[in-house]
Design a protein around this motif. Structure first.
Motif: not given
Length: 168
Positions: A51-54, A109-131
């Motif tokens: 995980p890159t986000l909680p 080329q990798g991770n071929r199986h269809l999957h959706w990522h759900i990633a909740a951005l916590p409040p307060g993350v600086p804009y430069e560290e979002q998206q």
């Protein structure tokens, strides 16, 4: 949020040359254990291993399909998107977020199986560290306490159940 470096080379090797990770999770293959949050005959949702986000969660059809739209007929696509929506709302019930990112990643080329990522951005993350920055494993992955994650997984499962839209 404490982070540790990600072994990108090992990850790339596994995703390009190893077995399909979703099919391995669905089949219960050793080494592919994950915190499963929801499962029905056609779909599975689970916490991501890196995980890159909680609460970083993945939702996938159990059948090995590879293309997000053309491999699913309208009914299967609609059902998959309902599962993504309901799991996302449950994740948001457990993990505070100012925005939730939904992405279908992978390639032929990798991770071929269809999957959706759900990633909740916590409040307060600086804009430069979002998206995309917030999603890139190259920026490190979260150090996760397994006991805490298991408790949060139980809370997400309970939130999915309480919503009542998906049969468990």
């Amino acid at each position: 949020m404490e982070r540790r470096p990600m072994d990108i080379e090992a990850y790339t090797e596994r995703t390009r040359n190893g077995p399909c990770f979703v099919c391995s999770i669905v089949s219960g293959a050793p080494g592919f254990e994950h915190e499963v949050l929801f499962e029905d005959d056609d779909h599975i949702a689970f916490f991501g291993r890196h995980p890159t986000l909680p609460g970083h969660t993945l939702v996938a059809p159990k059948a090995h399909v590879e293309h997000v739209v053309r491999d699913l007929d309208e009914a299967a696509y609609t059902r998959t998107m309902l599962v993504v929506r309901e799991v996302t709302l449950a994740v948001e019930d457990v993990f505070e977020s100012e925005r939730t990112y939904l992405l279908s990643l992978g390639s032929q080329q990798g991770n071929r199986h269809l999957h959706w990522h759900i990633a909740a951005l916590p409040p307060g993350v600086p804009y430069e560290e979002q998206q995309y920055h917030a999603l890139m494993t190259e920026n490190g992955v979260l150090v996760v306490d397994p006991v805490e994650y298991a408790a949060r997984a139980e809370r997400v499962r309970a939130a999915i159940s309480a919503r009542g839209r998906l049969a468990l």
